[in-house]
Design a protein around this motif. Structure first.
Motif, short mmCIF file in Angstrom:
data_model
loop_
_atom_site.label_atom_id
_atom_site.label_comp_id
_atom_site.label_asym_id
_atom_site.label_seq_id
_atom_site.Cartn_x
_atom_site.Cartn_y
_atom_site.Cartn_z
N ASN A 221 6.53 21.80 -73.11
CA ASN A 221 6.70 23.00 -73.95
C ASN A 221 7.23 24.19 -73.15
O ASN A 221 7.54 24.06 -71.95
N GLY A 222 7.31 25.33 -73.81
CA GLY A 222 7.87 26.53 -73.20
C GLY A 222 7.05 27.05 -72.03
O GLY A 222 7.56 27.84 -71.22
N PHE A 223 5.80 26.65 -71.94
CA PHE A 223 4.96 27.06 -70.81
C PHE A 223 5.13 26.11 -69.62
O PHE A 223 4.47 26.24 -68.60
N GLY A 224 5.98 25.11 -69.78
CA GLY A 224 6.20 24.13 -68.71
C GLY A 224 5.11 23.07 -68.67
O GLY A 224 4.96 22.37 -67.68
N LYS A 225 4.38 22.95 -69.76
CA LYS A 225 3.25 22.02 -69.80
C LYS A 225 3.57 20.87 -70.76
O LYS A 225 4.09 21.10 -71.86
N ALA A 226 3.27 19.65 -70.34
CA ALA A 226 3.46 18.51 -71.24
C ALA A 226 2.23 18.47 -72.15
O ALA A 226 1.21 17.90 -71.80
N GLY A 227 2.35 19.12 -73.27
CA GLY A 227 1.21 19.19 -74.19
C GLY A 227 1.34 20.35 -75.15
O GLY A 227 2.44 20.90 -75.36
N TYR A 228 0.20 20.75 -75.70
CA TYR A 228 0.14 21.79 -76.73
C TYR A 228 -0.43 23.07 -76.13
O TYR A 228 -1.41 23.02 -75.37
N SER A 229 0.15 24.19 -76.45
CA SER A 229 -0.47 25.47 -76.11
C SER A 229 0.09 26.57 -77.00
O SER A 229 1.30 26.78 -77.04
N ILE A 230 -0.80 27.21 -77.70
CA ILE A 230 -0.40 28.37 -78.49
C ILE A 230 -1.13 29.55 -77.89
O ILE A 230 -2.37 29.62 -77.91
N CYS A 231 -0.36 30.42 -77.24
CA CYS A 231 -0.97 31.49 -76.46
C CYS A 231 -0.07 32.72 -76.50
O CYS A 231 0.80 32.91 -75.65
N PRO A 232 -0.25 33.58 -77.52
CA PRO A 232 0.63 34.76 -77.62
C PRO A 232 0.42 35.72 -76.46
O PRO A 232 -0.69 35.84 -75.94
N SER A 233 1.51 36.37 -76.08
CA SER A 233 1.40 37.32 -74.97
C SER A 233 0.76 38.63 -75.43
O SER A 233 0.16 39.34 -74.64
N GLY A 234 0.86 38.92 -76.71
CA GLY A 234 0.31 40.17 -77.22
C GLY A 234 -0.85 39.95 -78.18
O GLY A 234 -1.64 39.03 -78.01
N ALA A 235 -0.89 40.82 -79.18
CA ALA A 235 -2.01 40.79 -80.13
C ALA A 235 -1.92 39.63 -81.12
O ALA A 235 -2.91 39.25 -81.73
N GLY A 236 -0.76 39.08 -81.25
CA GLY A 236 -0.61 37.98 -82.19
C GLY A 236 0.82 37.52 -82.31
O GLY A 236 1.72 38.07 -81.67
N GLU A 237 1.01 36.50 -83.10
CA GLU A 237 2.33 35.89 -83.22
C GLU A 237 2.37 35.06 -84.50
O GLU A 237 1.31 34.67 -85.01
N ILE A 238 3.57 34.79 -84.97
CA ILE A 238 3.71 33.90 -86.11
C ILE A 238 4.35 32.60 -85.60
O ILE A 238 5.33 32.63 -84.86
N TYR A 239 3.73 31.51 -85.99
CA TYR A 239 4.17 30.19 -85.51
C TYR A 239 4.67 29.36 -86.68
O TYR A 239 4.31 29.60 -87.83
N MET A 240 5.48 28.38 -86.35
CA MET A 240 5.98 27.45 -87.36
C MET A 240 5.71 26.03 -86.90
O MET A 240 6.21 25.60 -85.86
N PHE A 241 4.87 25.33 -87.66
CA PHE A 241 4.70 23.90 -87.41
C PHE A 241 5.82 23.20 -88.18
O PHE A 241 6.11 23.56 -89.33
N ALA A 242 6.43 22.23 -87.56
CA ALA A 242 7.55 21.54 -88.21
C ALA A 242 7.43 20.04 -88.00
O ALA A 242 7.16 19.58 -86.87
N LEU A 243 7.59 19.31 -89.09
CA LEU A 243 7.61 17.84 -89.00
C LEU A 243 9.02 17.39 -89.37
O LEU A 243 9.47 17.60 -90.50
N TYR A 244 9.73 16.83 -88.42
CA TYR A 244 11.10 16.36 -88.67
C TYR A 244 11.09 14.86 -88.96
O TYR A 244 10.45 14.09 -88.24
#
Lengths: 282, 206
Positions: A221-244
């Motif tokens: 992922n964008g954190f350079g980790k092979a796995g899951y991580s949702i970690c906003p840098s600020g107070a919050g964020e909007i995410y999109m889960f997508a199934l292709y």
């Protein structure tokens, strides 16, 4: 009905389609509302420009159609009674009509700038990734008018593990499914992928929270980790889960680059189920 | 014989109930009016949004101009209409990564009718379908076709001759627009203006 014109012929099809019963019911309605009119707003003069009424019938219920022409709006005119008037600016209002009765006081339509946007062409649709699958999560549910929220447990403020997800509408002929979680807004002008899993069997309809089925291949992922991580840098964020749903298997290797795989996915024009979720700290 | 009489009685009772229902709904439904007089026949109403945007969580799509062409009539005392054209102009998103490749209204005409919500007149648009194809390699919806569907209710301000659509009006009119299986926001302020027989006349609904 002198004022019934070609422009309203469309409505005639509704009338033809109405059954006798519906007509009778409407007739009852007419009787019920007869004498209930009145009480409407009557505007006052505001002193703006008068749009040209050349060729138009006099105001106040004239049944005489005027010259046929289109206003400069991009909307088709052509109906009798539509004039060649160029609408005044949005801010301008009208004076009284020529027969002295109270006239329109609201804003006028503004001629738009530039060409009309085009609807997606069949060719575009054929090459697009079509968002027509359903992707849902018992942990991400919208309430009222608010967007669906992601609980802290599914972020780095909690267990930082994925929620249960289930889906429907996978097209027949799908070779492989791939799941992504992405930031809706890019980070440093680049798409930020929080999680990417490929190699999912197209016959699957769900994954459990924190568990992956056999054969799943997890990307980096964008954190350079092979796995899951949702970690906003600020107070919050909007995410999109997508199934292709992919019409062909892309066979990525373990630890694949999530952004690169997504580019490949968009190139094979499949279908997608999308689930937005808002995470706000505190 | 008794069965037949009972059946006729039941039918009459049902008719009475139906009549009462129609009378109630018809008296509650507003009609299109010009200069305070109920519209007879039809009229073409056009307008352009003073502002209009649609938000899928996190991504707002805004169109600089959002026009409409609506053929209206009063049917059985109730204002009805048919939205025949909805051209959009200069549509953009709030994300630098996402552009609107193409956007357009589909499955036109969309039927409309007038109703009253807590004494305020509303226009309800049904069968809304707008297809949006987003572009951008770094866009979360890049190369993706998203379709907005549903119905939308907007409150009509007779004094301003405008219709307003927002989350409050959609909620009050029990309508909703959906994309990605979720309710989405749509905001728009639309002036109303007659373009056929009642040009320059005050348009109201009541």
């Amino acid at each position: 009905m002198a004022q019934r014109t070609g422009a309203i012929s469309f409505l005639a099809s509704f009338a033809k389609a109405a059954s006798v019963r519906v007509f009778l019911a409407l007739a009852v309605g007419v009787i019920a509302v007869s004498g209930c009119g009145g009480g409407s707003f009557s505007s006052t003069d505001t002193g703006g420009e008068v749009a040209s009424r050349a060729g138009a019938g006099p105001a106040g219920g004239s049944k005489t159609p005027g010259t046929s022409a289109s206003p400069a709006t991009g909307l088709t005119g052509g109906s009798p009674g539509e004039t060649a008037a160029k609408p005044a600016s949005r801010a301008s209002n009208s004076k009284a009509t020529q027969n002295g009765s109270a006239a329109k006081s609201g804003p006028h339509i503004t001629p738009p700038k530039g060409p009309t946007e085009e609807a997606p062409t069949p060719e575009q649709v054929a090459h697009a990734t079509v968002a027509d699958m359903t992707l849902e999560s018992p942990a991400i549910i919208a309430s009222g008018g608010s967007p669906a929220r992601l609980a802290a447990t599914y972020t780095c403020d909690g267990q930082d593990s994925w929620p249960a997800l289930h889906w429907a509408g996978v097209p027949t002929g799908t070779a492989e499914l791939a799941l992504f979680a992405m930031n809706v807004q890019p980070v440093e002008e680049r798409l930020f992928v929080d999680w990417a899993v490929a190699g999912l069997n197209p016959g699957l309809g769900e994954i459990k929270a924190g568990e992956l089925p056999k054969g799943a291949i997890v990307g980096t992922n964008g954190f350079g980790k092979a796995g899951y991580s949702i970690c906003p840098s600020g107070a919050g964020e909007i995410y999109m889960f997508a199934l292709y749903a992919l019409p062909q298997s892309l066979l990525p290797s373990k630890g694949f680059d999530a952004r690169e795989l997504r580019k490949e996915i968009l190139g094979v024009s499949g279908n997608v189920g999308l689930l937005p979720a808002v995470y706000e700290r505190g | 014989m008794r069965t037949k009489a009972t059946a006729i009685g039941a039918a009459l009772a049902a008719l009475a109930v139906l009549c009462a229902m129609f009378a109630t709904s018809a008296s509650a439904a507003p009609a299109w009016k010009f200069e305070g007089k109920s519209l007879e026949g039809t009229e073409v109403v056009m307008g352009g949004a003073i502002e209009s945007s649609m938000t899928i969580p996190g991504l707002t799509t805004k169109c600089e101009d959002f026009l409409y062409k609506l053929t209206v009539e009063n049917s059985a005392g109730t204002g009805k209409g048919s939205l025949t054209e909805v051209p959009l102009y200069n549509c953009t998103t709030n994300s630098k990564a996402c552009t609107v490749g193409t956007i357009g209204a589909e499955k036109l005409p969309w039927p409309t009718h007038l109703t009253t919500v807590s004494t305020t007149p509303y226009i309800i648009i049904e069968g809304v379908k707008v297809a949006i194809y987003y572009e951008g390699e770094e866009c979360v919806l890049g190369e993706t076709l998203v379709t907005v569907t549903g119905s939308a209710g907007g409150s009509i301000d007779n004094a301003a001759e405008t219709a307003t659509f927002n989350s409050s009006t959609l909620s009050a009119s029990k309508t909703e627009l959906k994309a990605l299986s979720q309710k989405i926001e749509w905001n728009g302020l639309f002036p109303t203006e007659a373009f056929q027989w009642h040009r320059e006349q005050a348009l109201s609904v009541s």
